[in-house]
Scaffold this motif. Structure first.
Motif, PDB file in Angstrom:
ATOM      1  N   ILE A 498       0.886  -1.154  -0.026  1.00 33.56           N
ATOM      2  CA  ILE A 498       0.161  -0.053  -0.056  1.00 33.56           C
ATOM      3  C   ILE A 498       1.081   1.184   0.036  1.00 33.56           C
ATOM      4  O   ILE A 498       1.676   1.237   0.702  1.00 33.56           O
ATOM      5  CB  ILE A 498      -1.027  -0.044   1.135  1.00 33.56           C
ATOM      6  CG1 ILE A 498      -1.553  -1.178   1.348  1.00 33.56           C
ATOM      7  CG2 ILE A 498      -1.864   1.235   1.250  1.00 33.56           C
ATOM      8  CD1 ILE A 498      -2.672  -1.471   0.241  1.00 33.56           C
ATOM      9  N   CYS A 499       0.662   2.140  -0.985  1.00 28.69           N
ATOM     10  CA  CYS A 499       1.214   3.553  -0.803  1.00 28.69           C
ATOM     11  C   CYS A 499       0.805   4.322  -0.046  1.00 28.69           C
ATOM     12  O   CYS A 499      -0.342   4.718   0.028  1.00 28.69           O
ATOM     13  CB  CYS A 499       1.227   4.299  -2.277  1.00 28.69           C
ATOM     14  SG  CYS A 499       1.985   5.691  -2.544  1.00 28.69           S
ATOM     15  N   ASP A 500       1.652   5.019   0.923  1.00 33.86           N
ATOM     16  CA  ASP A 500       0.924   5.787   1.903  1.00 33.86           C
ATOM     17  C   ASP A 500       0.559   6.972   1.880  1.00 33.86           C
ATOM     18  O   ASP A 500      -0.477   8.055   2.044  1.00 33.86           O
ATOM     19  CB  ASP A 500       1.931   5.788   3.259  1.00 33.86           C
ATOM     20  CG  ASP A 500       3.209   6.752   2.903  1.00 33.86           C
ATOM     21  OD1 ASP A 500       3.527   7.078   1.504  1.00 33.86           O
ATOM     22  OD2 ASP A 500       4.021   7.081   3.688  1.00 33.86           O
ATOM     23  N   GLN A 501       0.960   7.633   0.572  1.00 32.14           N
ATOM     24  CA  GLN A 501       0.669   9.155  -0.126  1.00 32.14           C
ATOM     25  C   GLN A 501      -0.870   8.883  -0.556  1.00 32.14           C
ATOM     26  O   GLN A 501      -1.644   9.891  -0.434  1.00 32.14           O
ATOM     27  CB  GLN A 501       1.638   9.507  -1.116  1.00 32.14           C
ATOM     28  CG  GLN A 501       2.730  10.203  -0.541  1.00 32.14           C
ATOM     29  CD  GLN A 501       4.062   9.108  -0.748  1.00 32.14           C
ATOM     30  OE1 GLN A 501       3.894   7.724  -0.690  1.00 32.14           O
ATOM     31  NE2 GLN A 501       5.333   9.599  -0.851  1.00 32.14           N
ATOM     32  N   THR A 502      -1.188   7.719  -1.235  1.00 32.87           N
ATOM     33  CA  THR A 502      -2.350   7.773  -2.083  1.00 32.87           C
ATOM     34  C   THR A 502      -3.277   6.722  -1.547  1.00 32.87           C
ATOM     35  O   THR A 502      -4.421   6.903  -1.807  1.00 32.87           O
ATOM     36  CB  THR A 502      -2.060   7.483  -3.617  1.00 32.87           C
ATOM     37  OG1 THR A 502      -1.617   5.983  -3.496  1.00 32.87           O
ATOM     38  CG2 THR A 502      -1.114   8.244  -4.155  1.00 32.87           C
ATOM     39  N   GLY A 503      -2.881   5.687  -0.529  1.00 33.61           N
ATOM     40  CA  GLY A 503      -3.649   4.749  -0.201  1.00 33.61           C
ATOM     41  C   GLY A 503      -3.775   3.513  -1.199  1.00 33.61           C
ATOM     42  O   GLY A 503      -4.673   2.756  -0.883  1.00 33.61           O
ATOM     43  N   ASP A 504      -3.346   3.809  -2.319  1.00 34.34           N
ATOM     44  CA  ASP A 504      -3.607   2.744  -3.319  1.00 34.34           C
ATOM     45  C   ASP A 504      -2.971   1.423  -3.044  1.00 34.34           C
ATOM     46  O   ASP A 504      -1.720   1.328  -2.531  1.00 34.34           O
ATOM     47  CB  ASP A 504      -3.079   3.120  -4.643  1.00 34.34           C
ATOM     48  CG  ASP A 504      -3.862   4.214  -5.351  1.00 34.34           C
ATOM     49  OD1 ASP A 504      -4.809   4.808  -4.680  1.00 34.34           O
ATOM     50  OD2 ASP A 504      -3.196   5.142  -6.223  1.00 34.34           O
ATOM     51  N   HIS A 505      -3.449   0.217  -3.560  1.00 33.60           N
ATOM     52  CA  HIS A 505      -3.034  -0.736  -3.469  1.00 33.60           C
ATOM     53  C   HIS A 505      -2.102  -0.965  -4.477  1.00 33.60           C
ATOM     54  O   HIS A 505      -2.693  -1.359  -5.830  1.00 33.60           O
ATOM     55  CB  HIS A 505      -4.017  -1.944  -3.370  1.00 33.60           C
ATOM     56  CG  HIS A 505      -3.683  -3.528  -3.437  1.00 33.60           C
ATOM     57  ND1 HIS A 505      -4.232  -4.369  -4.197  1.00 33.60           N
ATOM     58  CD2 HIS A 505      -2.276  -3.946  -3.303  1.00 33.60           C
ATOM     59  CE1 HIS A 505      -3.820  -5.559  -4.263  1.00 33.60           C
ATOM     60  NE2 HIS A 505      -2.693  -5.277  -3.813  1.00 33.60           N
ATOM     61  N   ILE A 506      -0.664  -0.964  -4.660  1.00 32.22           N
ATOM     62  CA  ILE A 506       0.094  -0.970  -6.025  1.00 32.22           C
ATOM     63  C   ILE A 506       0.756  -2.433  -6.088  1.00 32.22           C
ATOM     64  O   ILE A 506       1.323  -2.626  -7.251  1.00 32.22           O
ATOM     65  CB  ILE A 506       1.299   0.034  -5.844  1.00 32.22           C
ATOM     66  CG1 ILE A 506       2.074  -0.064  -4.453  1.00 32.22           C
ATOM     67  CG2 ILE A 506       0.438   1.587  -5.416  1.00 32.22           C
ATOM     68  CD1 ILE A 506       3.367   0.566  -4.549  1.00 32.22           C
ATOM     69  N   GLY A 507       0.521  -3.524  -5.410  1.00 30.03           N
ATOM     70  CA  GLY A 507       1.130  -4.578  -5.839  1.00 30.03           C
ATOM     71  C   GLY A 507       0.827  -5.626  -4.613  1.00 30.03           C
ATOM     72  O   GLY A 507       0.361  -5.273  -3.580  1.00 30.03           O
TER      73      GLY A 507
END
Length: 959
Positions: A498-507
């Motif tokens: 999880i990217c902490d800046q966007t909250g996106d699940h990136i992998g």
């Protein structure tokens, strides 16, 4: 642009280049191969012959005609031929033929990747159209991208051909097979494309998925044929048989043509990455459509970053790897196929037959790890018959450098065997529970036969995940849908990134790799961008990363320990003892190194405090006699450095003998192992439960050691390097390493011991390996005196403010059973102290919910620590096994055929009415039921209950 001329000019320029020609150690051009055709195949089916004429006006390749004929005659078939050899027709023609004969028939097409299914749907539609069957043949894709509305429509009216992937078969079809009755009852063919990908962990899972599939088909009255396509491997027939559990015939001699192909081996001076980037830029300049294969996700991202830097073609380059989200991968595939991208840098994710257009050049950054993978990746170019090239750019690894010194050896090597281990206990147990949830298991059915299955059944019964029927003939799953807890691509769990800046699940990252690759401080690369791991949340299975433009990458440091749990086989190989068996490996990541992105210089070493990763696996180990160690040390050789070097070198060469990557293996060398009594070198499968690699190594250990000795001796380095005895994943930074001692030890190990040679007496006389721990059988010293009690209260939970205030509920009576006298004694409120004193007389105190309730009620009358009593809480044991609670009444009714005489609410009414005798009698009945349940379980090893599906099943107990 004339691609044929361009690829020739590209290769000619390379071998003549003043700057790069010196790196070219080998160049050959493989001559074109003409097609072997069959014009009129004699299949004994006139309609099929007519169909083949429509589909292939010039006939069929010889292997196509052979395989199709076998399928039409009722054989399970696997076609193992090179890329672009027309394997699709081998299953499409028999399927279309069957649909022509029986429009109700159905076929299941299984692809390892979603993108393959989309390609093959187009191919089937084109073939059906050419055969004049476009209207008669319906086909649909059923996968994670299919909308809920379309899924329901497909289920309600299954198409002639259903295309899906392993995950959807496992999660979406088999658990709901009753709703797919029409489809499974008419299933005539199961098509498995790219079957060679089902090896290792995933193959071990898929062996059980296919067996579950066939079991479900049998349940619905069908017995489908299996038709599979494979890359060229050594054991297609064996692999297909192991996977499907059905006898299978292999067709391996290809009749397809092949265009001229250049094969170039390069040994770069400045490293493989710099050479790859130069070759890629030259290809882009010429407009050559290029695919670059790397050995890791990290390297794919790094090359993409470096290749795009200051390049006018930056917008035409992309990385591609597992871990990308589906939409990202699909867009890259589309652009590549459409020609919008000229180059893609990929891991093995693009090794398969996804339609990405006609490519000209394949650059392999490092030896792919197997002959099969090398030709499979090289086969992605020249698919249209045009002239093409495959260039292997060597890394520093042992096999890369071995082939640079012996390039002709590669072309003469046969493909390797694909290895699976269906008996992996962790995998067996997961699929047994899934199979039982799909349809009850009969204890004597073929699906359950075999030692591994029987061991798993016993284990799962003890865990309460499988429940035996009251008559002992059937096994049921304790849960309705256990399938989502099974990851087909790993033996463990998967973590979300999880990217902490966007909250996106990136992998995603596998649980077996997360401590090594996603520890706090690790650099995680995604889509050409660097992220730094901020937090590893093991409980939530999440890795939190922050996007940062750092100029370094990271390597983990670790320590390992190995414990022998079981020895399968032992043999003498020249001067050493070799064993294979089951191991427990403990690895702790102790820190990590930071390395400059450019310049490859180590910046710092950072400590880490992480929990150990502990897993059981299979391994092979070499027990080295004391005499060899004594001889080495008497000559002042670094013995530990020598065995450490052998460990690395053996792992490096194993992919020659077993189809694997060196990352599929782990190792540890020790100057003394307490269970063996001598120095030991362990090589093990780096997967929980093992995947069969070390067992194959055990069979070929003499050959492996000989090859290892030759490889080390041929390496021109003086003290050891990555081309012989260094490992890129060594947790101790390749220290200590002694190449000269490794050669000396290998020579000594190859010699049988001299007559009368003995080990030093301070060590074990012989490396006879025993399990690390043995559990002695229980010793019975006589009957256990046990007491059973139950309490009735004066007030309800609602009256005192909740169940957590049980100490305020007051006691109306207590009844105690004493096994020594076989009597029941009643205690009123003013006698509670005497009752509590009596409890200390027993070897065991038995109750039903006594820990969470009765003891809390008693706490209102005494400060005695009742938790110290030897206690068996039957309700607690039920909950431990099932994960949910059962009432005393429901257990008693099914197990004993008895019922409670009243309930707690009635007892409260009696208290208010002053009818204490009725309360005592009711309480005594509950105690009697509890006692009888205890004795029933003690004698039989189980209780009986009715599960959520209303079946009477056994609840295993051990008290």
């Amino acid at each position: 642009m004339d691609r044929n001329g361009t690829i020739s000019e590209y290769i000619q320029s390379l071998v003549a280049s003043p700057r790069m020609a010196g790196e070219v150690v080998y160049h050959t051009a493989l001559d074109p191969v003409p097609a072997r055709m069959v014009r009129k195949p004699d299949w004994g089916v006139p309609e099929a012959a007519c169909l083949s004429a429509i589909l292939a006006t010039e006939g069929l390749y010889a292997h196509q005609a052979d395989a199709i004929g076998r399928v039409l005659s009722g054989e399970n078939v696997v076609a193992a031929t090179p890329t672009a050899s027309g394997k699709t027709l081998i299953y499409n023609i028999p399927v279309l033929q069957r649909l022509k004969e029986n429009p109700s028939a159905r076929a299941l097409y299984l692809y390892p990747l979603k993108a393959l299914a989309r390609d093959q749907l187009r191919a089937l539609q084109e073939t059906a159209g050419a055969a004049g069957m476009a209207e008669a043949v319906s086909a649909a894709i059923y996968d994670g991208d299919t909308t809920a509305w379309h899924r329901k429509k497909i289920r309600d009216n299954p198409p002639s051909v259903l295309m899906t992937n392993p995950d959807m078969l496992h999660l979406g079809l088999l658990p709901y097979h009753e709703t797919w009755h029409t489809f499974f009852a008419n299933l005539a063919f199961v098509v498995i494309d790219e079957i060679h990908t089902y090896r290792g962990v995933m193959g071990s899972h898929m062996a059980h998925v296919f067996r579950r599939l066939y079991r479900v088909c049998t349940h619905h009255g069908a017995a489908p044929l299996f038709v599979a396509g494979s890359a060229t491997i050594a054991n297609p027939e064996e692999l297909a048989g192991q996977l499907t559990g059905r006898p299978t015939t292999a067709v391996t001699k290809s009749g397809a043509p092949r265009g001229k192909r250049h094969v170039v081996f390069m040994n770069p001076v400045t490293g493989p990455v710099a050479t790859t980037i130069q070759l890629l830029r030259a290809a882009l300049y010429r407009g050559l459509r290029t695919i670059v294969y790397t050995q890791s996700r990290k390297l794919a991202e790094l090359i993409s970053i470096w290749a795009e830097k200051k390049s006018p073609h930056a917008h035409q380059i992309s990385s591609y790897r597992a871990g990308f989200l589906p939409d990202e991968r699909r867009e890259i595939e589309r652009k590549l196929s459409a020609g919008e991208l000229l180059a893609v840098i990929s891991t093995s994710a693009l090794e398969l037959g996804i339609d990405i257009g006609d490519l000209d050049l394949c650059l392999l950054v490092g030896y792919p790890g197997s002959v099969m993978a090398t030709w499979q990746r090289g086969g992605r170019v020249g698919r249209a018959g045009q002239e093409s090239a495959m260039i292997l750019i060597a890394g520093e690894d042992a096999l890369d450098q071995y082939f640079m010194r012996n390039p002709g050896a590669f072309l003469s090597l046969p493909p390797e065997a694909a290895v699976i281990n269906p008996d992996n206990p962790a995998i067996v147990e997961k699929h047994l529970v899934c199979a039982a949830a799909e349809h009850r298991l009969r204890v004597d059915e073929p699906f359950l036969q075999g030692a591994a299955m029987q061991r798993a059944v016993a284990t799962l019964e003890k865990k309460g995940e499988l429940l035996r029927s009251a008559d002992g003939m059937y096994l049921f799953a304790s849960r309705k849908r256990p399938h989502r807890e099974v990851d087909l691509r790993g033996a463990g769990r998967s973590f979300k990134v999880i990217c902490d800046q966007t909250g996106d699940h990136i992998g995603d990252i596998d649980g077996m790799r997360v401590f090594r690759d996603a520890h706090p401080g690790a650099v995680y690369l995604h889509m050409g961008q660097t992220h730094v791991v901020k937090n590893l949340d093991v409980g939530a299975m999440r890795v939190i990363v922050s996007r940062q433009p750092v100029n370094y990458y990271t390597k983990p440091r670790s320590t390992k320990d190995t414990e022998i749990l079981e020895t399968f086989q032992t043999k003498q190989v020249a001067g050493i003892t070799v064993c294979t068996g089951r191991l427990r490996v403990t690895e702790t990541i102790t820190g990590y190194e930071k390395w400059r992105l450019y310049g490859k210089r180590r910046v710092s070493v950072e400590p880490l405090d992480l929990p150990p990763l502990v897993f059981e696996t299979q391994g092979v180990w070499l027990a080295i006699p004391d005499r060899i160690q004594d001889a080495a040390e008497s000559e002042y050789r670094h013995f530990m450095g020598g065995i450490h070097a052998i460990e690395h070198a053996v792992i490096g060469v194993l992919p020659i003998f077993v189809m694997c990557d060196r990352n599929d293996l782990g190792g540890i060398s020790m100057t003394f192992h307490p269970q063996v009594g001598t120095p030991v070198i362990f090589i093990y499968d780096a997967v929980a439960g093992g995947i069969g690699l070390s067992r194959q190594a055990y069979e070929k250990v003499a050959e492996i050691l000989g090859f290892t000795r030759n490889l080390i001796s041929q390496c021109p380095c003086k003290t050891g390097c990555p081309a012989c005895v260094h490992s890129p994943k060594c947790g101790s930074g390749n220290r200590p390493i002694d190449k000269a001692c490794a050669l000396y030890l290998l020579e000594q190990m190859a010699r049988p011991p001299a007559a009368g040679a003995r080990s030093r007496t301070r060590r074990a006389a012989a490396p006879v390996l025993q399990p690390a721990r043995t559990i002695p059988p229980p010793v019975r010293t006589g009957d256990v005196r046990f007491g059973v009690f139950d309490i009735e209260t004066q007030r309800s939970a609602a009256e005192v403010g909740g169940w957590h205030r049980a100490d305020r509920m007051g006691i109306s009576c207590v009844v105690l059973y004493d096994s020594a006298t076989d009597t029941y004694d009643a205690f009123l409120e003013n006698q509670v102290a005497a009752f509590i004193r009596r409890l200390s007389d027993f070897d065991l105190v038995v109750g039903f919910n006594n820990k969470r309730f009765d003891n809390q009620v008693l706490a209102g009358y005494s400060d005695a620590d009742l938790s110290r009593l030897p206690t068996l809480d039957i309700l607690e044991e039920v909950h431990k096994t099932l994960g949910y609670r059962l009432s005393l009444d429901s257990l008693a009714e099914i197990t004993l055929g008895a019922k409670k005489s009243a309930n707690g609410l009635q007892a409260l009414i009696w208290w208010q009415q002053g009818e204490i005798d009725k309360i005592v009698e009711y309480c005594k009945k509950d105690v009697q039921i509890t006692k009888d349940l205890y004795l029933y379980g003690k004698i039989n090893g189980y209780l009986l209950f009715r599960n959520k599906a209303k079946q009477q099943v056994r609840l295993p107990v051990d008290w």
